[in-house]
Design a protein around this motif. Structure first.
Motif, short mmCIF file in Angstrom:
data_model
loop_
_atom_site.label_atom_id
_atom_site.label_comp_id
_atom_site.label_asym_id
_atom_site.label_seq_id
_atom_site.Cartn_x
_atom_site.Cartn_y
_atom_site.Cartn_z
N ASN A 118 -7.52 -2.70 18.22
CA ASN A 118 -8.61 -2.11 17.45
C ASN A 118 -9.18 -3.11 16.45
OD1 ASN A 118 -10.21 0.22 17.01
ND2 ASN A 118 -9.12 0.58 15.09
N HIS A 167 -7.43 17.01 17.84
CA HIS A 167 -8.53 16.20 17.28
C HIS A 167 -9.71 16.27 18.25
CE1 HIS A 167 -10.66 12.58 15.87
NE2 HIS A 167 -9.93 12.66 14.77
N CYS A 180 -5.19 9.00 16.83
CA CYS A 180 -6.57 9.42 16.50
C CYS A 180 -7.00 8.87 15.15
CB CYS A 180 -6.68 10.94 16.50
SG CYS A 180 -6.54 11.67 18.14
N GLU A 181 -6.04 8.71 14.24
CA GLU A 181 -6.39 8.14 12.93
C GLU A 181 -6.71 6.65 13.03
OE1 GLU A 181 -3.27 9.19 10.14
OE2 GLU A 181 -3.75 11.31 10.46
N ASN A 217 -11.47 13.99 19.37
CA ASN A 217 -11.53 12.87 20.32
C ASN A 217 -10.51 12.96 21.45
OD1 ASN A 217 -13.59 11.78 18.87
ND2 ASN A 217 -12.37 10.23 17.84
N ASP A 235 -12.69 0.91 22.51
CA ASP A 235 -13.47 2.15 22.59
C ASP A 235 -12.61 3.39 22.75
OD1 ASP A 235 -16.17 0.89 22.69
OD2 ASP A 235 -15.38 0.01 24.53
N VAL A 266 -7.89 4.98 15.88
CA VAL A 266 -9.04 4.61 16.73
C VAL A 266 -10.09 5.72 16.76
CG1 VAL A 266 -9.73 4.00 19.10
CG2 VAL A 266 -7.52 3.24 18.22
N ASP A 267 -11.33 5.33 16.54
CA ASP A 267 -12.44 6.28 16.62
C ASP A 267 -13.04 6.21 18.02
OD1 ASP A 267 -14.41 8.07 16.09
OD2 ASP A 267 -15.70 6.64 15.04
N GLY A 268 -12.40 6.89 18.96
CA GLY A 268 -12.87 6.87 20.34
C GLY A 268 -12.05 7.86 21.13
N ASP A 269 -12.35 7.99 22.41
CA ASP A 269 -11.64 8.97 23.23
C ASP A 269 -10.16 8.60 23.42
OD1 ASP A 269 -13.90 10.43 23.40
OD2 ASP A 269 -14.35 9.94 25.48
#
Ligand code: G3P
Length: 223
Positions: free
Chosen positions: A23, A87, A57-58, A89, A29, A60-63
């Motif tokens: 990341n 979350h 999830c905290e 995502n 992504d 990485v801002d992605g799927d």
């Protein structure tokens, strides 16, 4: 046909340090996990699994693909809903089995995104796309292991989805080395999920190292 998208990079691990490292490169992504990858990190029990997904999830801002263990329709739906609630995502990863297809259709109608995993043929990919999967995951390394060409399957599925107008994204999984990533990009994969080593392997070229050493040596003359 020239497709107007750039291949997304996901990391295929549940290891938080590796996710963080990828990341921080700024090119990540999303993340994919599976029960084997979770077990490798020693994650055990429902609460620990949920907390681990929260931690990912905290970071990485992605799927973030989170896989169900259940193999019956009711079980997959119950487990998938719990995972999706962690979350926004989270993408529910569902195996390519009969009840899995039914569950993908259910989730698709309910607005829950899915990743159909353990895909080894174009027919399986078509069925998952028809059911409304957000992603299909052909395992190209395992196909190569069995003496076939995994990237050829990616090409075939990308072609079929393109001419059929399926919105499902082709997520190349079971990546083993950097050249797999390059070949998946050539084949038009929408996403490539890779171990950290394969991503970092893309950086390497001996002529880069030799060239940089020479530049640094010559730079001393300019100081
Ligand atoms: O996401 C699926 C992928 O992790 C499988 O990889 O190396 O176990 O075939 P591999």
């Amino acid at each position: 046909m020239i497709q107007k998208f750039s291949m997304k990079f996901f990391i295929d691990t549940a290891n938080l340090a590796q996710i963080k490292e990828a990341n921080e490169l700024g090119i990540l992504d999303g993340v994919t996990t599976n029960p084997s990858l979770m077990a490798k990190e020693g994650i055990k029990g429902e609460a620990a699994i949920i907390n681990h997904y929260k931690a990912i999830c905290e970071l990485v801002d992605g799927d973030i693909s989170a896989e169900v263990i259940a193999t019956d329709f009711a079980g997959i739906v119950e487990e998938g809903k719990k995972l999706a609630a962690i979350h926004k995502n989270i993408v529910v990863k569902v195996p390519m089995i009969k009840d899995g297809i039914k569950a993908i259709k259910y989730f698709s109608d309910a607005g829950i995104r899915t990743n159909c995993t353990l895909v080894f043929s174009a027919g399986q990919a078509i069925l998952a796309a028809k059911a409304g999967a957000s992603y299909v995951s052909p395992f190209i390394g395992r196909i190569d292991d069995s003496g076939w060409d995994g990237v050829q399957l990616i090409e075939q599925i990308v072609h079929i989805f393109s001419i059929q107008g399926f919105k499902t994204e082709v997520l190349a999984a079971s990546i083993r080395f950097p050249n797999h990533i390059i070949r998946c990009a050539e084949a038009g994969a929408h996403v490539c999920t890779c171990p950290l080593d394969s991503i970092l392997g893309l950086l390497k070229h001996p002529l880069t190292d030799i060239g940089l050493a020479k530049f640094l040596e010559d730079a001393k003359k300019t100081q």
